[in-house]
Each structure stands twice: as C-alpha cells, then as structure tokens.
Design an enzyme around this catalytic site. Structure first.
Site, PDB file in Angstrom:
ATOM      1  N   ASP A   1       2.894  -2.931   3.023  1.00  0.00           N
ATOM      2  CA  ASP A   1       1.898  -1.956   2.559  1.00  0.00           C
ATOM      3  C   ASP A   1       0.665  -1.997   3.459  1.00  0.00           C
ATOM      4  O   ASP A   1       0.398  -3.000   4.120  1.00  0.00           O
ATOM      5  CB  ASP A   1       1.463  -2.287   1.125  1.00  0.00           C
ATOM      6  CG  ASP A   1       2.611  -2.177   0.139  1.00  0.00           C
ATOM      7  OD1 ASP A   1       3.579  -1.455   0.440  1.00  0.00           O
ATOM      8  OD2 ASP A   1       2.524  -2.819  -0.921  1.00  0.00           O
TER       9      ASP A   1
HETATM   10  N1  URA Z   1       5.815  -6.214  -1.683  1.00  0.00           N
HETATM   11  C1  URA Z   1       4.722  -5.466  -1.872  1.00  0.00           C
HETATM   12  O1  URA Z   1       4.357  -5.160  -2.994  1.00  0.00           O
HETATM   13  N2  URA Z   1       4.060  -5.058  -0.782  1.00  0.00           N
HETATM   14  C2  URA Z   1       4.410  -5.393   0.486  1.00  0.00           C
HETATM   15  O2  URA Z   1       3.743  -4.989   1.431  1.00  0.00           O
HETATM   16  C3  URA Z   1       5.552  -6.174   0.660  1.00  0.00           C
HETATM   17  C4  URA Z   1       6.246  -6.579  -0.440  1.00  0.00           C
END
Ligand code: URA
Length: 259
Positions: free
Chosen positions: A106
């Site tokens: 993310d």
């Molecule tokens: N899980 C999440 O919620 N975000 C990420 O970036 C990776 C795994």
C-alpha cells in the site's frame, strides 16, 4: 546457448538509448558486433556469445536484474502513475525500462519490495499456491484480544466475507498506552497470501487498526536493514539463487506442473 535477440532490443535493454537513437548510432558506425561495424540494428545476435561494443566499450548483457527496495511511504507500487511517484521512479533515469515490482505494498506501507524484470520468478513468489511467507512488522492501535494469536492461526473471515488462510502472529509488546491515549501493540505477522489490504483487514477483525506497517521479508529474502526508506541495492547471487530454489521447492510440495 541463449536466445538470439535483436541488436536494437539488446542495446535498449542495456540502457544505451531508445530504439531510434540506437539506429542513428549504428548509421554513424558507433556499434560493433564481434569486431565488425554494423549499420543495421534489426540483426539478431546471441547475447551469450556475441561481443557487442558501443562507442568502443563492451556492452555486457544481463537478461534479468533484481533489486531490493526499502519502499518509503507515499510512493505507489506501480510502474506508472499520474498522481504519485512510483517505486520505479525511485530507481532513477539510468534503470532499465522493463523492471516492475513483484506484488504491491500500500502507499502507506514501508519495507521490502523486490523489483525485477524476471516474470517467472515473480510468478513463483506471488502465486497463492506457492505459499511464500511474507512477514510484516506492524503497530496496531486498539485493545489486542487475548486470543489474537489463535484467531490469526485459525484463518479468518474478513468484514466483507472474504476468507483468508492462517497467519502466524508474534506479539512483541501488547496493549501499551500510545501517544493517542489508545493501547498500541507491536507485532510480527507472517502470511502466505497477498490479498488487498490483507494485514490491515485481518487486524480489523480483531478490532484493531494498523497505524504503521512494514514488510520485513518475502520468502528467503530479508529486508537489508542498512537500506533507508527509498534506498535500494541489487540482490546478491546467493539471494537470487535462494529465492529461485524456494519457488521451485514449494512447487514440488504442491505437486504442480512447471509453467
Ligand atoms: N497488507 C496490507 O494491509 N497492506 C500492505 O501493504 C501489505 C499487506
């Protein structure tokens, strides 16, 4: 013997310019193959055995490249984006154009991201059936339930009904009062899947909010803690070999056929 490729593709991939720039350079006699000046750039060459010179300097061919990036917050795991800086932008102008991130983190997640142009390895690491471990460090806000480890270990149904496979939770510190006055826990979570916002959504089921997330490892590849957010380095030969072996190993365990 490797696969023959076009001379212009070879030189574009090795970052000697665009296809039209390479064509111009060839017309001016700046390119040699095995000691001969070549003026046509659509000829096929054998990367493993043919010797290519550009302006008199040898251009060695690397079919695949592998980089470990410590992804900073605020950057998207994509090759192009209209709004945000991408992880590929962090590699700068000189990088080859066919690199891509293996999976996504993310925009507000930090940590280990593999960048490569090796599509087979990417598949090995991402296919759900390969069960490649990804370990995350997280700070979570809200009262972490007593049975969190068990809940995570059982697999769970997320709020929208999607089910996820078991995760291995390790609690480093539990329900300490944070700056916000809320209880905050430090945890490590290892999962094998990579569903959308998976870690955040798994903690949501436990009634907690992830306020900081960092990926520490992917399979055998560990984030090099010497890399500051935004920094990257090439993988060592040992790291590449180990990642490739791992992909093959899990494939056998699942009894799947090679792609
Ligand atoms: N899980 C999440 O919620 N975000 C990420 O970036 C990776 C795994």
């Amino acid at each position: 013997m490797g696969k023959a490729i076009r001379l212009d593709k070879y030189l574009v991939e090795m970052d000697k310019g665009s296809r039209s720039q390479i064509k111009e350079a060839a017309k001016k006699g700046r390119i040699q193959v095995n000691g001969q000046i070549v003026k046509q750039t659509d000829i096929k060459i054998e990367p493993d055995t043919d010797k290519v010179l550009f302006d008199g300097a040898e251009v060695a061919y690397r079919a695949f490249e592998y980089y470990m990036l410590n992804k900073p917050q605020g950057v998207v795991s994509a090759t192009e984006d209209n709004l945000h800086k991408t992880v590929i932008d962090l590699l700068g102008e000189g990088c080859r154009r066919d690199l891509f991130p293996v999976g996504r983190l993310d925009i507000d997640t930090e940590g280990l991201l593999l960048l490569t142009n090796d599509g087979d390895l990417s598949h090995q690491l991402l296919a759900p059936k390969k069960h490649v471990d990804k370990q995350y460090f997280a700070l979570v806000e809200g009262l972490l339930p007593e049975d969190s480890i068990k809940q995570m270990a059982q697999g769970m149904t997320l709020k929208d009904g999607v089910t996820v496979k078991p995760g291995q939770l390790e609690i480093l510190s539990r329900n300490q009062l944070g700056k916000s006055g809320q209880p905050v826990s430090k945890v490590l979570l290892t999962i094998q899947e990579g569903k959308f916002h998976q870690v955040k959504r798994m903690f949501e089921v436990l009634g907690c909010k992830v306020i900081y997330l960092k990926r520490l490892s992917m399979g055998s590849l560990q984030l090099d803690e010497r890399l500051q957010p935004g920094e990257y380095r090439p993988l060592s030969e040992a790291e590449i070999t180990s990642l490739k072996q791992q992909g093959r190993g899990t494939e056998k365990a699942d009894g799947e056929k090679a792609e």
